[in-house]
Design an enzyme around this catalytic site. Sequence first.
Site, PDB file in Angstrom:
ATOM      1  N   LYS A   1       0.834  -1.205   0.000  1.00  0.00           N
ATOM      2  CA  LYS A   1       0.000   0.000   0.000  1.00  0.00           C
ATOM      3  C   LYS A   1       0.865   1.249   0.000  1.00  0.00           C
ATOM      4  O   LYS A   1       0.649   2.184  -0.762  1.00  0.00           O
ATOM      5  CB  LYS A   1      -0.864  -0.024   1.268  1.00  0.00           C
ATOM      6  CG  LYS A   1      -2.235   0.574   1.105  1.00  0.00           C
ATOM      7  CD  LYS A   1      -3.053   0.400   2.364  1.00  0.00           C
ATOM      8  CE  LYS A   1      -4.164  -0.593   2.175  1.00  0.00           C
ATOM      9  NZ  LYS A   1      -5.080  -0.682   3.311  1.00  0.00           N
TER      10      LYS A   1
ATOM     11  N   CYS B   1     -18.727   0.130   7.771  1.00  0.00           N
ATOM     12  CA  CYS B   1     -18.986   0.772   9.064  1.00  0.00           C
ATOM     13  C   CYS B   1     -20.301   0.371   9.731  1.00  0.00           C
ATOM     14  O   CYS B   1     -20.285  -0.085  10.878  1.00  0.00           O
ATOM     15  CB  CYS B   1     -18.947   2.291   8.902  1.00  0.00           C
ATOM     16  SG  CYS B   1     -17.296   2.880   8.555  1.00  0.00           S
TER      17      CYS B   1
ATOM     18  N   LYS C   1     -20.658  -3.214  11.347  1.00  0.00           N
ATOM     19  CA  LYS C   1     -19.777  -3.462  12.501  1.00  0.00           C
ATOM     20  C   LYS C   1     -20.107  -2.515  13.646  1.00  0.00           C
ATOM     21  O   LYS C   1     -20.098  -2.916  14.805  1.00  0.00           O
ATOM     22  CB  LYS C   1     -18.309  -3.414  12.082  1.00  0.00           C
ATOM     23  CG  LYS C   1     -17.586  -2.130  12.285  1.00  0.00           C
ATOM     24  CD  LYS C   1     -16.137  -2.226  11.891  1.00  0.00           C
ATOM     25  CE  LYS C   1     -15.514  -0.837  11.768  1.00  0.00           C
ATOM     26  NZ  LYS C   1     -15.541  -0.034  12.987  1.00  0.00           N
TER      27      LYS C   1
ATOM     28  N   ARG D   1     -16.798  -4.383   1.158  1.00  0.00           N
ATOM     29  CA  ARG D   1     -16.996  -4.890   2.523  1.00  0.00           C
ATOM     30  C   ARG D   1     -18.496  -4.917   2.862  1.00  0.00           C
ATOM     31  O   ARG D   1     -19.183  -3.925   2.756  1.00  0.00           O
ATOM     32  CB  ARG D   1     -16.220  -4.035   3.532  1.00  0.00           C
ATOM     33  CG  ARG D   1     -14.712  -4.234   3.413  1.00  0.00           C
ATOM     34  CD  ARG D   1     -13.936  -3.425   4.416  1.00  0.00           C
ATOM     35  NE  ARG D   1     -13.722  -2.069   3.995  1.00  0.00           N
ATOM     36  CZ  ARG D   1     -12.966  -1.177   4.661  1.00  0.00           C
ATOM     37  NH1 ARG D   1     -12.366  -1.543   5.777  1.00  0.00           N
ATOM     38  NH2 ARG D   1     -12.816   0.046   4.214  1.00  0.00           N
TER      39      ARG D   1
HETATM   40  N1  LIG Z   1     -14.250   3.492   5.829  1.00  0.00           N
HETATM   41  C1  LIG Z   1     -15.093   4.404   6.279  1.00  0.00           C
HETATM   42  O1  LIG Z   1     -15.977   4.855   5.555  1.00  0.00           O
HETATM   43  C2  LIG Z   1     -14.965   4.924   7.692  1.00  0.00           C
HETATM   44  C3  LIG Z   1     -15.678   6.096   8.037  1.00  0.00           C
HETATM   45  C4  LIG Z   1     -15.557   6.593   9.331  1.00  0.00           C
HETATM   46  C5  LIG Z   1     -14.798   5.908  10.274  1.00  0.00           C
HETATM   47  N2  LIG Z   1     -14.162   4.767   9.916  1.00  0.00           N
HETATM   48  C6  LIG Z   1     -13.319   4.107  10.939  1.00  0.00           C
HETATM   49  O2  LIG Z   1     -11.970   4.471  10.667  1.00  0.00           O
HETATM   50  C7  LIG Z   1     -11.094   3.373  10.971  1.00  0.00           C
HETATM   51  C8  LIG Z   1     -10.305   2.986   9.737  1.00  0.00           C
HETATM   52  O3  LIG Z   1     -11.202   2.558   8.741  1.00  0.00           O
HETATM   53  P1  LIG Z   1     -10.733   2.289   7.235  1.00  0.00           P
HETATM   54  O4  LIG Z   1     -11.965   1.981   6.458  1.00  0.00           O
HETATM   55  O5  LIG Z   1      -9.846   3.377   6.789  1.00  0.00           O
HETATM   56  O6  LIG Z   1      -9.881   0.959   7.451  1.00  0.00           O
HETATM   57  P2  LIG Z   1      -8.942   0.210   6.384  1.00  0.00           P
HETATM   58  O7  LIG Z   1      -9.036  -1.217   6.721  1.00  0.00           O
HETATM   59  O8  LIG Z   1      -9.261   0.670   5.005  1.00  0.00           O
HETATM   60  O9  LIG Z   1      -7.490   0.756   6.741  1.00  0.00           O
HETATM   61  C9  LIG Z   1      -6.827   0.499   7.939  1.00  0.00           C
HETATM   62  C10 LIG Z   1      -5.341   0.558   7.671  1.00  0.00           C
HETATM   63  O10 LIG Z   1      -4.634   0.444   8.909  1.00  0.00           O
HETATM   64  C11 LIG Z   1      -3.434  -0.268   8.651  1.00  0.00           C
HETATM   65  N3  LIG Z   1      -2.868  -0.764   9.908  1.00  0.00           N
HETATM   66  C12 LIG Z   1      -3.304  -1.780  10.694  1.00  0.00           C
HETATM   67  N4  LIG Z   1      -2.516  -1.896  11.770  1.00  0.00           N
HETATM   68  C13 LIG Z   1      -1.553  -0.937  11.676  1.00  0.00           C
HETATM   69  C14 LIG Z   1      -0.463  -0.556  12.490  1.00  0.00           C
HETATM   70  N5  LIG Z   1      -0.216  -1.168  13.639  1.00  0.00           N
HETATM   71  N6  LIG Z   1       0.310   0.464  12.093  1.00  0.00           N
HETATM   72  C15 LIG Z   1       0.069   1.117  10.922  1.00  0.00           C
HETATM   73  N7  LIG Z   1      -0.965   0.800  10.116  1.00  0.00           N
HETATM   74  C16 LIG Z   1      -1.766  -0.209  10.485  1.00  0.00           C
HETATM   75  C17 LIG Z   1      -3.864  -1.350   7.689  1.00  0.00           C
HETATM   76  O11 LIG Z   1      -2.764  -1.918   7.004  1.00  0.00           O
HETATM   77  C18 LIG Z   1      -4.818  -0.563   6.785  1.00  0.00           C
HETATM   78  O12 LIG Z   1      -4.144  -0.015   5.655  1.00  0.00           O
HETATM   79  C19 LIG Z   1     -12.006   2.260  11.509  1.00  0.00           C
HETATM   80  O13 LIG Z   1     -12.067   2.363  12.896  1.00  0.00           O
HETATM   81  C20 LIG Z   1     -13.360   2.605  10.906  1.00  0.00           C
HETATM   82  O14 LIG Z   1     -14.410   2.100  11.677  1.00  0.00           O
HETATM   83  C21 LIG Z   1     -14.205   4.266   8.652  1.00  0.00           C
END
Ligand SMILES: NC(=O)c1ccc[n+]([C@@H]2O[C@H](COP(=O)([O-])OP(=O)(O)OC[C@H]3O[C@@H](n4cnc5c(N)ncnc54)[C@H](O)[C@@H]3O)[C@@H](O)[C@H]2O)c1
Length: 429
Positions: free
Chosen positions: A35, A258, A261, A325
């Site tokens: 990534k 979202c 979950k 998802r």
């Molecule tokens: N996707 C949405 O629309 C959305 C909207 C609002 C809030 N959220 C929240 O935001 C958070 C992230 O969601 P997302 O959709 O971006 O997730 P995602 O799965 O797309 O991305 C998460 C990233 O975190 C990285 N990661 C995991 N462990 C790590 C570590 N120890 N160090 C560095 N990087 C690490 C992963 O490799 C991944 O690239 C979640 O809590 C989600 O509930 C998501």
Amino acid sequence: MKIACIGTGFVGVVTAAVFASLGNEVVGLDIDEKKIDSLRHGVVPFYEPGLQELLVKTQAEGHLTFTTSYELAISGADIVMIMVGTPSAADGTADLKYVYAASEAMAPYLKEGAIVIVKSTVPPGTNSKVHEIIERGTKVFFDIASVPEFLKEGTAVEDTLHPDRAVIGATNERTIATLTKLHESLTKNVVIVRPESAQMAKYAANVYLASRITFANQMADLCELNGADVQEVLAGIGQDKRIGTHYWYPGLGYGGSCFPKDVKEIAAYARTVGETESIFIAVDDLNEKRIPRLMEKYDKLVGGFAGKTVGILGLSFKPNTNDTRVAPSLKIVPWLIEHGAIVRATDPKAIDESKPLLPSSVTYVENAYEAVRGAHIAMLLIEWDEYKKLDLGKIAASMVAPKYFFDTRNQYDPAAVTAAGLQYKGIGR
Ligand SMILES: NC(=O)c1ccc[n+]([C@@H]2O[C@H](COP(=O)([O-])OP(=O)(O)OC[C@H]3O[C@@H](n4cnc5c(N)ncnc54)[C@H](O)[C@@H]3O)[C@@H](O)[C@H]2O)c1
């Protein structure tokens, strides 16, 4: 300001690019080397309108870089944003292992006075655990705040550049002042609350919206039994200012990364605190049953799917994203194949993402007209713009009897579909 963004998923890349576009010096950090390699080369590894352009622009201006090194990203950062994933654990509670791992890894490199923001969606009480983990690995003074993320995939750049509000959960005056200044260039609606309230506000927003979808589905089911049309019912209540015309989506239930979950997590939280009669538990349960119940209904209507060809329009969980998802296609396509159907499927952006997740017998095609070629049934699952204005005559001419058109997003006028020679079946009408 120097900002480190931990986690460059959907939320992380958008947030990093937007804060970089405001002139901050931003570093995006992830443990996923592929990534980071892609981002370094100016390629967003997923589809989000407007993001690719913003990424390239902010990189060219020198405001945004990417790394897999905690030392490089965290050293010197004034603000560290945690945006790693928080999937549901098997019991429905939030699995916080990535948040804790990021907290532990950043600790040795934090600078004196750094502010750590938890943007991942986490239950109340998480910050004290994060604080405890970081404190074990550093001697510097730091503060923790919660700034939950409300962006929507498909309009994420716009949502982040112009949010309705920024909710800042903090108690320290300096932290509040710094974060208010940071967010004021995005919105004047900055709401300052305690961290637990910010965390609950994030769940409350998503669970409320998910409940609206469930409410519309329950109404739709009743309408089907009494000759009403749920779209007319919603039009009839929407002008009431307490209710509003927006955000009514009777259909297949909610999906995406979202809502499912977050509802599960709040339902699990309700259970753990003894609130077992919770509406949140009921919403989760109804949504889980939504697609299987509809498929049983459709199966009866078409006289069994076995041996029939079904054209599927839309594989992502909603329009304008390639995110699959908890997409409806992931439940519906396997169900159809298990029940003997032949599936032809299409999506403007999410075919590559769907292939590893769906049965190998699915035939993928370029567009809606190809998907329904020789099909007995067309199923519109996701309202991508190009599926909202189909040439219905052309669709009908490509299909074979009984030519059912399942409009699971209520996008079409039933009379127009029928006039084109198709058998219309919407939701709650
Ligand atoms: N996707 C949405 O629309 C959305 C909207 C609002 C809030 N959220 C929240 O935001 C958070 C992230 O969601 P997302 O959709 O971006 O997730 P995602 O799965 O797309 O991305 C998460 C990233 O975190 C990285 N990661 C995991 N462990 C790590 C570590 N120890 N160090 C560095 N990087 C690490 C992963 O490799 C991944 O690239 C979640 O809590 C989600 O509930 C998501």
